[in-house]
Write an enzyme that holds these catalytic residues in place. Structure first.
Site, PDB file in Angstrom:
ATOM      1  N   GLU A   1      38.992  55.537  31.668  1.00 46.84           N
ATOM      2  CA  GLU A   1      39.748  56.402  30.772  1.00 46.84           C
ATOM      3  C   GLU A   1      39.221  56.387  29.337  1.00 46.84           C
ATOM      4  OE1 GLU A   1      43.760  55.109  31.429  1.00 46.84           O
ATOM      5  OE2 GLU A   1      44.038  56.492  33.094  1.00 46.84           O
TER       6      GLU A   1
ATOM      7  N   GLU B   1      36.492  38.902  46.947  1.00 52.33           N
ATOM      8  CA  GLU B   1      37.107  38.198  45.820  1.00 52.33           C
ATOM      9  C   GLU B   1      36.778  36.708  45.825  1.00 52.33           C
ATOM     10  OE1 GLU B   1      41.473  36.495  46.588  1.00 52.33           O
ATOM     11  OE2 GLU B   1      41.475  38.662  46.287  1.00 52.33           O
TER      12      GLU B   1
END
EC number: 4.2.1.126
Length: 307
Positions: free
Chosen positions: A90, A121
């Site tokens: 963004e 992960e």
């Protein structure tokens, strides 16, 4: 680490704690569950508030490095990784940053944005490889994000970045986390056990989003990407943003529509330059030079032009 060790470790984390008083939540009316969730969420801003001095210190350190050309890089897995990618993605439309200036790394790569990538992960080696692919420098800032504060990918990213001389920030939702301890700037937002046991996309995810909002937004303010609270570096890439650009110029200058159109045309659509054209009464090229000489800070460029 054995399965038993991992289970014991998770059981010790606040974010994983079981709340017996909510054991019958599935029997409640929907409105009551919604009220419970809303009440839980209401405590998140207070938890963030307790870490504001640490957050602001981290922001000042990031902004100093970005002023010298460094990048802001988020690294996380699962929800934490997705939030980092979201925040990074963004920045270009909001602040007209280069897509390479704010980067989100998620364990398992782009595929992990929409699906679980098994074992990603748990790999600190993968974190090191992802950072090496970016050709990390000492001017960069790396933010490891993990609700538990123990995720190997996030901890590994911070440890590797710190070894390379980069600025490091560890954002977790448990106290005494390995992630915060590994980073130069440790930020621990303790929001308590989740409504649904271990579902850290809830309060922990909200807390992480709030902090990431601050890290990117205030850093961009420090870099001169706003004029007051106006997004003067907004990239007009669609009809809505083109309309917003004109509105921002109007709010900053009070000019009439024909003047705004002239200034934007002279400035090649750059909002910040158009505002300077109108407020300093200079042409587009002169405004662009003033901004360049002022490091992109509109207030400083205006002071140069009028002082």
């Amino acid at each position: 680490m054995t399965a038993h060790d991992l289970r014991s470790q998770l059981a010790s984390l606040t974010t994983e704690a079981f709340r017996p008083e909510l054991a019958d939540i599935d029997r409640l009316p929907t409105l009551d569950i919604a009220r419970l969730m809303n009440a839980e969420d209401a405590g998140v801003p207070a938890a963030v508030a307790g870490q504001l001095p640490r957050i602001s210190a981290a922001i000042d350190a990031v902004a100093a490095r970005m002023t010298r050309g460094g990048r802001l890089i988020y690294a996380g897995a699962g929800t934490a990784g997705r939030l980092g990618v979201l925040d990074a993605s963004e920045c270009p439309p909001t602040f007209n940053t280069d897509p390479a200036q704010v980067v989100g790394l998620i364990a398992g790569g782009p595929e992990a944005m929409v699906t679980s990538v098994e074992g990603a992960e748990d790999s600190d080696e993968l974190a090191r490889a992802d950072l090496d692919a970016l050709k990390l420098t000492a001017e960069d800032s790396v933010v490891g994000v993990s609700a538990s504060g123990r995720t190997p990918y996030a901890v590994g990213a911070v440890e590797h970045a710190r070894a390379q001389g980069a600025l490091t920030i560890g954002l977790a939702c448990n106290e005494h986390s390995a992630l915060a301890a590994a980073a130069e700037h440790g930020i621990e937002i303790v929001v308590g056990p989740e409504l649904i046991t271990g579902s850290t996309r809830l309060k922990a995810g909200t807390a992480q989003k709030l902090v990431l909002n601050m890290l990117s937004t205030i850093t961009m303010i420090r870099l001169g990407k706003t004029y007051g609270n106006l997004m003067v570096d907004v990239r007009a890439s669609n009809a809505k943003l083109r309309a917003r650009s004109r509105r921002i110029v109007a709010l900053a200058t009070g000019a009439a529509d024909p003047e705004i159109e002239r200034a934007l045309t002279e400035s090649g659509g750059e909002v910040k330059t158009a505002i300077l054209v109108l407020l300093a009464d200079v042409d587009g090229p002169a405004a662009a030079r003033l901004l360049e000489d002022s490091g992109g800070h509109l207030r400083a460029a205006l002071a140069r032009a009028t002082g």
